[in-house]
Enzyme design. Structure first.
Site, PDB file in Angstrom:
ATOM      1  CE  LYS A 105      13.081  66.045  67.045  1.00 29.87           C
ATOM      2  NZ  LYS A 105      12.802  66.871  65.858  1.00 29.87           N
TER       3      LYS A 105
HETATM    4  N1  PMP Z   1       8.767  67.376  61.600  1.00 31.61           N
HETATM    5  C1  PMP Z   1      10.098  67.333  61.690  1.00 31.61           C
HETATM    6  C2  PMP Z   1      10.879  66.665  60.602  1.00 31.61           C
HETATM    7  C3  PMP Z   1      10.748  67.904  62.787  1.00 31.61           C
HETATM    8  O1  PMP Z   1      12.078  67.859  62.880  1.00 31.61           O
HETATM    9  C4  PMP Z   1       9.984  68.561  63.778  1.00 31.61           C
HETATM   10  C5  PMP Z   1      10.659  69.227  64.933  1.00 31.61           C
HETATM   11  N2  PMP Z   1      10.828  68.354  66.004  1.00 31.61           N
HETATM   12  C6  PMP Z   1       8.595  68.575  63.635  1.00 31.61           C
HETATM   13  C7  PMP Z   1       8.016  67.969  62.538  1.00 31.61           C
HETATM   14  C8  PMP Z   1       7.715  69.215  64.664  1.00 31.61           C
HETATM   15  O2  PMP Z   1       7.681  68.449  65.829  1.00 31.61           O
HETATM   16  P1  PMP Z   1       7.454  69.120  67.254  1.00 31.61           P
HETATM   17  O3  PMP Z   1       6.231  69.927  67.142  1.00 31.61           O
HETATM   18  O4  PMP Z   1       7.328  67.993  68.181  1.00 31.61           O
HETATM   19  O5  PMP Z   1       8.659  69.959  67.510  1.00 31.61           O
END
Ligand code: PMP
Length: 302
Positions: free
Chosen positions: A151
Site C-alpha cells: 500500500k
Molecule cells: N486492493 C487495493 C488496491 C486496496 O486499496 C485495498 C484496500 N486496502 C484492497 C485491495 C483490500 O485490502 P484489505 O482487505 O486489506 O483492505
C-alpha cells in the site's frame, strides 16, 4: 464527537493535525498507508477493530520496501490505534488511516537520507462503494506489476485514474488488468469470481494486494462453506462467464458485482455463495461469531 489524530508522537484533534508543505512524502509518494475498520456493535456498545495486528504487519512490509524505519513496534502501533479510537469516542462504524511516511522537510527524489515518521487519524465512515451491487468496468489503465505490491501511496495514482475513468463513464468501480492482461483487482478492493461452485481469485504476483479481507473471506469460505479458494491467473473473459463475482476490502467490505463491461452477472442478482459469505463476514467483523473473536479488538473498556 471530534475525530482525533496521532501526529509527531502526540494525540490532537484532527482539525489541528497539519504537516509542513515541504514534507517529502507529499511530493513523491514516499509513504505507506493502511486502512483499518472499527465496527460498531450496538448490542455490545463496543467498537471492534478488525485484524488490527495484521494491518500493522502489512504496513511494516511496505516500510521495508520504502526504507522507512519507525521508532515503534507492531504492538506499539496497535496500542496507539486503540488509544486514538478510544479518545474519539464514536458509536458508529469508523475507519482508521495510518500512514508511515518520509517526514523530512526536504525535496529530492530518493529514499535515503530522509527521516521517517508515523501518523494516524480516525473518522466515521459508512460503506465505501455506497451500493449493494457494484457495476464495474475494466479500466484502460494497466496496473504496474514491476512495483512491489504494497500500500505505497505513490502507487495509487493508477488506481485513481482507473476509478475516475469508471465513475465518469457511469460505473461504480474499475477493475484493473496488469501489463500481461491478467485481472488484478478493483481500485481499492480484491476480486473473487465463482464458477460452477469453485472460487477463484487473482494471484498477488499478478498485482492483487495481499488483502486482509481477501484472506478473511478465503478462511471463511474454507472453514464455514468447505470451499477452497484457488489463487491463479484470471483472464478478462472469465469475468464475463462467471456465475458470481464480488469484491472485498476493509472499506468496501464484501460487495457483490452485478455487472462488468455492461454484461450482467447472475442476471444482476446477488448469487448464493456471495450471499452466504457476505452474511458470515458481516457477523465476524462485529464480533457476533465467537469462533473468530480473536480477530476483533475491543476499544472501549467496560
Ligand atoms: N486492493 C487495493 C488496491 C486496496 O486499496 C485495498 C484496500 N486496502 C484492497 C485491495 C483490500 O485490502 P484489505 O482487505 O486489506 O483492505
Amino acid at each position: 464527537m471530534p475525530s482525533y489524530a496521532f501526529l509527531k508522537k502526540q494525540y490532537l484533534p484532527l482539525a489541528d493535525a497539519n504537516l509542513n508543505i515541504m514534507t517529502n512524502f507529499m511530493h513523491y509518494g514516499t509513504g505507506v498507508f493502511e486502512g483499518i475498520r472499527g465496527n460498531w456493535n450496538k448490542d455490545h456498545k463496543q467498537i471492534y477493530l478488525f485484524r488490527l495486528k495484521e494491518h500493522y504487519e502489512r504496513l511494516f512490509r511496505g516500510c521495508q520496501v520504502l526504507n522507512i524505519t519507525l521508532p515503534y513496534t507492531v504492538d506499539d502501533l496497535c496500542k496507539i490505534t486503540i488509544d486514538l479510537v478510544n479518545k474519539s469516542g464514536f458509536t458508529e462504524d469508523i475507519y482508521v488511516r495510518p500512514l508511515a511516511y518520509k517526514s523530512s522537510e526536504a525535496l529530492g527524489v530518493r529514499l535515503h537520507n530522509l527521516e521517517s515518521d508515523f501518523l494516524a487519524f480516525v473518522f466515521p465512515w459508512g460503506p465505501y462503494l455506497d451500493t449493494d451491487r457494484a457495476r464495474c468496468v475494466v479500466a484502460s489503465w494497466r496496473f504496474p506489476t514491476e512495483v512491489p505490491r504494497q500500500k505505497l501511496t505513490g502507487l495509487y495514482i493508477t488506481n485513481a485514474l482507473a476509478k475516475s475513468e469508471a465513475v465518469s463513464a457511469g460505473f461504480d468501480e474499475a477493475i484493473m488488468l496488469n501489463a500481461a492482461g491478467y485481472v488484478t483487482e478493483g481500485s481499492g478492493e480484491n476480486l473473487f469470481i465463482i464458477r460452477e461452485g469453485k472460487i477463484f481469485t487473482p494471484l498477488t504476483t499478478d498485482g492483487a494486494l495481499t488483502g486482509i479481507t481477501r484472506d478473511t473471506v478465503m478462511k471463511l469460505a474454507k472453514n464455514e462453506l468447505g470451499l477452497e479458494t484457488i489463487e491463479r491467473h484470471v483472464e478478462r473473459i472469465e469475468l464475463y462467464a462467471a456465475d458470481e463475482i464480488f469484491m472485498t476490502g476493509t472499506a468496501a467490505h464484501l460487495t457483490p458485482i452485478s455487472e462488468i463491461d455492461r454484461r450482467k452477472i447472475n442476471g444482476g442478482e446477488i448469487g448464493p455463495i456471495t450471499h452466504k459469505l457476505q452474511k458470515l463476514y458481516a457477523d465476524v467483523i462485529q464480533n457476533k461469531n465467537l469462533k473468530y473473536s480473536s480477530w476483533c479488538t475491543p476499544v472501549y473498556k467496560k
